[in-house]
Design an enzyme around this catalytic site. Structure first.
Site, PDB file in Angstrom:
ATOM      1  N   ARG A 160      31.245 -21.208 -54.287  1.00 55.40           N
ATOM      2  CA  ARG A 160      30.851 -19.788 -54.251  1.00 55.40           C
ATOM      3  C   ARG A 160      30.881 -19.156 -55.649  1.00 55.40           C
ATOM      4  O   ARG A 160      31.214 -17.989 -55.811  1.00 55.40           O
ATOM      5  CB  ARG A 160      31.751 -18.973 -53.301  1.00 55.40           C
ATOM      6  N   SER A 234      31.231 -14.445 -44.366  1.00 57.55           N
ATOM      7  CA  SER A 234      32.643 -14.549 -44.757  1.00 57.55           C
ATOM      8  C   SER A 234      32.976 -13.465 -45.772  1.00 57.55           C
ATOM      9  O   SER A 234      32.303 -13.370 -46.807  1.00 57.55           O
ATOM     10  CB  SER A 234      32.926 -15.899 -45.412  1.00 57.55           C
ATOM     11  N   GLU A 331      34.691 -12.680 -51.206  1.00 59.85           N
ATOM     12  CA  GLU A 331      33.467 -13.414 -51.522  1.00 59.85           C
ATOM     13  C   GLU A 331      32.312 -12.414 -51.660  1.00 59.85           C
ATOM     14  O   GLU A 331      31.395 -12.591 -52.449  1.00 59.85           O
ATOM     15  CB  GLU A 331      33.158 -14.405 -50.388  1.00 59.85           C
TER      16      GLU A 331
HETATM   17  P1  FAD Z   1      22.249  -9.690 -51.924  1.00 60.77           P
HETATM   18  O1  FAD Z   1      23.337  -9.343 -50.978  1.00 60.77           O
HETATM   19  O2  FAD Z   1      21.066  -8.816 -51.986  1.00 60.77           O
HETATM   20  O3  FAD Z   1      22.888  -9.817 -53.384  1.00 60.77           O
HETATM   21  C1  FAD Z   1      24.072 -10.549 -53.603  1.00 60.77           C
HETATM   22  C2  FAD Z   1      24.449 -10.473 -55.080  1.00 60.77           C
HETATM   23  O4  FAD Z   1      23.488 -11.147 -55.869  1.00 60.77           O
HETATM   24  C3  FAD Z   1      24.481  -9.038 -55.621  1.00 60.77           C
HETATM   25  O5  FAD Z   1      25.494  -8.962 -56.604  1.00 60.77           O
HETATM   26  C4  FAD Z   1      23.108  -8.858 -56.230  1.00 60.77           C
HETATM   27  O6  FAD Z   1      23.104  -7.871 -57.248  1.00 60.77           O
HETATM   28  C5  FAD Z   1      22.843 -10.243 -56.772  1.00 60.77           C
HETATM   29  N1  FAD Z   1      21.426 -10.630 -56.767  1.00 60.77           N
HETATM   30  C6  FAD Z   1      20.600 -10.621 -55.704  1.00 60.77           C
HETATM   31  N2  FAD Z   1      19.390 -11.092 -56.065  1.00 60.77           N
HETATM   32  C7  FAD Z   1      19.476 -11.404 -57.373  1.00 60.77           C
HETATM   33  C8  FAD Z   1      18.551 -11.935 -58.330  1.00 60.77           C
HETATM   34  N3  FAD Z   1      17.286 -12.231 -58.018  1.00 60.77           N
HETATM   35  N4  FAD Z   1      18.979 -12.113 -59.614  1.00 60.77           N
HETATM   36  C9  FAD Z   1      20.244 -11.801 -59.956  1.00 60.77           C
HETATM   37  N5  FAD Z   1      21.155 -11.298 -59.107  1.00 60.77           N
HETATM   38  C10 FAD Z   1      20.772 -11.112 -57.828  1.00 60.77           C
HETATM   39  N6  FAD Z   1      26.680 -17.385 -47.688  1.00 60.77           N
HETATM   40  C11 FAD Z   1      26.932 -18.721 -47.856  1.00 60.77           C
HETATM   41  O7  FAD Z   1      27.071 -19.191 -49.000  1.00 60.77           O
HETATM   42  N7  FAD Z   1      27.058 -19.551 -46.779  1.00 60.77           N
HETATM   43  C12 FAD Z   1      26.929 -19.108 -45.519  1.00 60.77           C
HETATM   44  O8  FAD Z   1      27.051 -19.894 -44.584  1.00 60.77           O
HETATM   45  C13 FAD Z   1      26.654 -17.719 -45.314  1.00 60.77           C
HETATM   46  N8  FAD Z   1      26.539 -17.225 -44.067  1.00 60.77           N
HETATM   47  C14 FAD Z   1      26.295 -15.895 -43.878  1.00 60.77           C
HETATM   48  C15 FAD Z   1      26.159 -15.414 -42.570  1.00 60.77           C
HETATM   49  C16 FAD Z   1      25.891 -14.075 -42.336  1.00 60.77           C
HETATM   50  C17 FAD Z   1      25.751 -13.579 -40.924  1.00 60.77           C
HETATM   51  C18 FAD Z   1      25.749 -13.193 -43.428  1.00 60.77           C
HETATM   52  C19 FAD Z   1      25.431 -11.749 -43.187  1.00 60.77           C
HETATM   53  C20 FAD Z   1      25.896 -13.646 -44.731  1.00 60.77           C
HETATM   54  C21 FAD Z   1      26.166 -15.014 -44.970  1.00 60.77           C
HETATM   55  N9  FAD Z   1      26.312 -15.539 -46.278  1.00 60.77           N
HETATM   56  C22 FAD Z   1      26.542 -16.883 -46.463  1.00 60.77           C
HETATM   57  C23 FAD Z   1      26.248 -14.653 -47.440  1.00 60.77           C
HETATM   58  C24 FAD Z   1      24.811 -14.362 -47.948  1.00 60.77           C
HETATM   59  O9  FAD Z   1      23.858 -14.619 -46.949  1.00 60.77           O
HETATM   60  C25 FAD Z   1      24.474 -15.186 -49.180  1.00 60.77           C
HETATM   61  O10 FAD Z   1      25.385 -14.916 -50.217  1.00 60.77           O
HETATM   62  C26 FAD Z   1      23.042 -14.899 -49.685  1.00 60.77           C
HETATM   63  O11 FAD Z   1      22.699 -15.800 -50.696  1.00 60.77           O
HETATM   64  C27 FAD Z   1      22.884 -13.475 -50.192  1.00 60.77           C
HETATM   65  O12 FAD Z   1      21.502 -13.247 -50.410  1.00 60.77           O
HETATM   66  P2  FAD Z   1      20.922 -11.771 -50.524  1.00 60.77           P
HETATM   67  O13 FAD Z   1      19.509 -11.890 -50.968  1.00 60.77           O
HETATM   68  O14 FAD Z   1      21.157 -11.046 -49.264  1.00 60.77           O
HETATM   69  O15 FAD Z   1      21.825 -11.204 -51.697  1.00 60.77           O
HETATM   70  N1  EPU Z   2      39.481 -20.801 -38.186  1.00 59.57           N
HETATM   71  C1  EPU Z   2      40.446 -20.219 -37.412  1.00 59.57           C
HETATM   72  N2  EPU Z   2      40.217 -18.956 -36.941  1.00 59.57           N
HETATM   73  C2  EPU Z   2      39.097 -18.274 -37.211  1.00 59.57           C
HETATM   74  C3  EPU Z   2      38.107 -18.862 -38.016  1.00 59.57           C
HETATM   75  C4  EPU Z   2      38.323 -20.137 -38.493  1.00 59.57           C
HETATM   76  O1  EPU Z   2      41.489 -20.813 -37.151  1.00 59.57           O
HETATM   77  O2  EPU Z   2      38.980 -17.133 -36.738  1.00 59.57           O
HETATM   78  C5  EPU Z   2      39.705 -22.178 -38.699  1.00 59.57           C
HETATM   79  C6  EPU Z   2      39.361 -23.255 -37.656  1.00 59.57           C
HETATM   80  O3  EPU Z   2      40.301 -24.301 -37.809  1.00 59.57           O
HETATM   81  C7  EPU Z   2      38.010 -23.756 -38.121  1.00 59.57           C
HETATM   82  C8  EPU Z   2      38.123 -23.599 -39.641  1.00 59.57           C
HETATM   83  O4  EPU Z   2      38.901 -22.412 -39.806  1.00 59.57           O
HETATM   84  O5  EPU Z   2      37.785 -25.080 -37.762  1.00 59.57           O
HETATM   85  C9  EPU Z   2      36.803 -23.472 -40.357  1.00 59.57           C
HETATM   86  O6  EPU Z   2      36.020 -22.441 -39.745  1.00 59.57           O
HETATM   87  P1  EPU Z   2      34.417 -22.454 -39.882  1.00 59.57           P
HETATM   88  O7  EPU Z   2      33.883 -23.813 -39.583  1.00 59.57           O
HETATM   89  O8  EPU Z   2      33.893 -21.304 -39.099  1.00 59.57           O
HETATM   90  O9  EPU Z   2      34.180 -22.255 -41.422  1.00 59.57           O
HETATM   91  P2  EPU Z   2      34.845 -21.283 -42.480  1.00 59.57           P
HETATM   92  O10 EPU Z   2      35.655 -22.111 -43.411  1.00 59.57           O
HETATM   93  O11 EPU Z   2      35.492 -20.137 -41.839  1.00 59.57           O
HETATM   94  C10 EPU Z   2      32.947 -21.617 -44.233  1.00 59.57           C
HETATM   95  C11 EPU Z   2      32.081 -20.754 -45.086  1.00 59.57           C
HETATM   96  C12 EPU Z   2      30.910 -20.232 -44.271  1.00 59.57           C
HETATM   97  C13 EPU Z   2      30.107 -21.421 -43.778  1.00 59.57           C
HETATM   98  C14 EPU Z   2      31.009 -22.289 -42.898  1.00 59.57           C
HETATM   99  C15 EPU Z   2      30.323 -23.560 -42.456  1.00 59.57           C
HETATM  100  C16 EPU Z   2      33.470 -19.794 -46.808  1.00 59.57           C
HETATM  101  C17 EPU Z   2      34.164 -18.596 -47.314  1.00 59.57           C
HETATM  102  N3  EPU Z   2      32.844 -19.669 -45.640  1.00 59.57           N
HETATM  103  O12 EPU Z   2      33.528 -20.782 -43.247  1.00 59.57           O
HETATM  104  O13 EPU Z   2      30.086 -19.452 -45.131  1.00 59.57           O
HETATM  105  O14 EPU Z   2      28.991 -21.000 -43.029  1.00 59.57           O
HETATM  106  O15 EPU Z   2      32.180 -22.673 -43.680  1.00 59.57           O
HETATM  107  O16 EPU Z   2      30.199 -24.429 -43.544  1.00 59.57           O
HETATM  108  O17 EPU Z   2      33.481 -20.842 -47.472  1.00 59.57           O
HETATM  109  C18 EPU Z   2      29.718 -17.253 -45.958  1.00 59.57           C
HETATM  110  O18 EPU Z   2      29.915 -17.719 -47.081  1.00 59.57           O
HETATM  111  O19 EPU Z   2      29.413 -16.059 -45.771  1.00 59.57           O
HETATM  112  C19 EPU Z   2      29.828 -18.136 -44.799  1.00 59.57           C
HETATM  113  C20 EPU Z   2      29.646 -17.720 -43.546  1.00 59.57           C
END
Ligand code: FAD
Ligand code: EPU
Length: 335
Positions: A160, A234, A331
């Protein structure tokens, strides 16, 4: 190109926080972006707004990235190089690759947001990170408006993390990203629930399409859909701790959810587990709280303000620290 004034940012962030921007413009070309930057020193660039928590009105211009286009740059025997403009939606780009059997991003299905933000925090999910297929990106330097190419090494990707969140914060706007994808995909199904989901789907022939669908199903089962409940995924990163700290906690809490890290004795701890153990899972105060199915996700049930959610995150940080001596780090980008 229109510049609007006093615009609500609520439709532009997945937390659904209702703050306003002094000015707002969507740009569809690099020339428009340059003109906007030349005249507006205080700016915030956004893609899908899915990794931002707004805590107050923004007193500059919000620039919404709508640069579009996906193209194959070149092909080799084993690889295909695909470039996507920063304003393309990430998941649509993933589907483009999956449909053509270009392997490497299928585990990153359904991550909200735009291509341009993906390198910012080196998006990751289900055992894969952007850096695994990343080739280069092009970015505009915001002071002299020059365009630069960055390799993966230049980006200093980590968990991240990238150089754009550290030394180069607010100094570059990412314009396009090029990935090096595999023509003969290799499958990553070792992580978490993917295998079980593939079995449930009764997949007889493994393909990147099946993996993509499995990831979509898993994500839909535990992450709130921002269209229904405001959130930014997250809220915190999963922390890492040293071996001695881990052994101490493991002795006290045998169920602790932890992962080994490659080439390190440190352990990564599931922040969701830590937060749940502190009693926060499903917590609700008025119109905001902690998601009932995933404690790592803070939610806005409608009408919450960013300050309240930020305060809740601080309380969570304090309680996790008091119980486990682990310092959680956000994050999400706080603005
Ligand atoms: P924004 O929220 O619009 O911007 C994020 C940051 O980047 C801001 O600081 C912004 O100023 C900057 N930025 C945006 N575009 C640019 C650009 N072109 N150049 C320079 N800076 C820029 N993230 C994960 O890594 N893994 C996941 O599994 C994951 N799951 C998610 C699930 C949900 C339901 C949600 C809501 C979010 C999740 N995220 C996850 C977080 C998010 O989707 C990612 O970080 C995504 O890449 C953000 O994209 P955005 O375009 O919405 O960025
Ligand atoms: N867990 C709990 N309670 C909870 C949630 C999770 O006990 O309420 C424990 C469980 O043991 C579970 C483990 O945490 O097995 C891992 O949970 P999960 O698989 O949901 O993944 P995570 O570690 O919580 C990360 C990323 C997610 C990504 C998933 C799948 C980060 C900060 N988050 O979540 O990314 O989608 O793994 O790879 O690394 C995001 O960045 O926004 C995001 C959603």
């Amino acid at each position: 190109m229109t510049i609007a004034q006093h615009i609500s940012l609520r439709p532009y962030n997945t937390f659904g926080i209702d703050v306003s921007a002094y000015e707002f413009a969507a740009f569809t070309s690099v020339d428009d972006l340059k003109a906007l930057l030349a005249n507006h020193p205080r700016y915030l660039i956004i893609g899908g707004g899915s990794n931002i928590l707004f805590t107050k009105d923004f007193d500059g211009i919000v620039l919404k990235n709508e640069l579009k286009g996906i193209q194959v740059l070149r092909e080799e025997q084993d690889y295909i190089y695909v470039q996507a403009a920063a304003g393309e939606r990430w998941h649509e780009f993933v589907l483009y690759c999956v449909e053509r059997n270009y392997g490497g991003v299928e585990n990153l299905s359904l991550i909200p947001g735009c291509v341009g933000a993906a390198p910012m925090q080196n998006i990751g999910a289900y055992g894969v990170e952007l850096k695994d297929t990343f080739y280069t990106l092009e970015a505009l330097r915001t002071d002299d408006l020059s365009i630069h190419t960055f390799t993966g090494e230049d980006c200093q990707f980590g968990y991240r993390e990238s150089i754009f969140k550290k030394e180069y914060k607010h100094q570059y706007i990412i314009l396009s990203v090029t990935l090096r994808l595999k023509k003969q995909p290799d499958f990553h199904i070792e992580y978490g629930a993917i295998k079980a989901e593939l079995e449930k789907m009764q997949v007889s022939h493994l393909s990147i399409g099946a993996i993509s669908q499995a990831v979509i199903n898993i994500r839909n089962s535990k992450l709130p859909n921002p269209k229904e409940i405001g959130n930014a995924g997250s809220f915190f990163k999963n922390p890492t701790i040293c071996e001695a700290h881990f052994l101490f906690l493991k002795n006290k809490y045998p169920q602790i959810a932890a992962y080994d890290l490659a080439h390190s004795t440190y352990k990564k701890i599931a922040a969701g587990w830590l937060i749940e153990q502190c009693g926060w899972k499903g917590f609700r105060q008025d119109n905001y709280g902690v998601h009932a199915k995933q404690a790592l996700v803070l939610v806005n049930y409608g009408g919450a303000n960013g300050e309240d959610i930020l305060n809740l995150s601080r309380q969570i940080i304090e309680s996790v620290h008091a119980k486990f001596s682990i310092q959680l780090e956000a994050e999400v980008n706080i603005v």
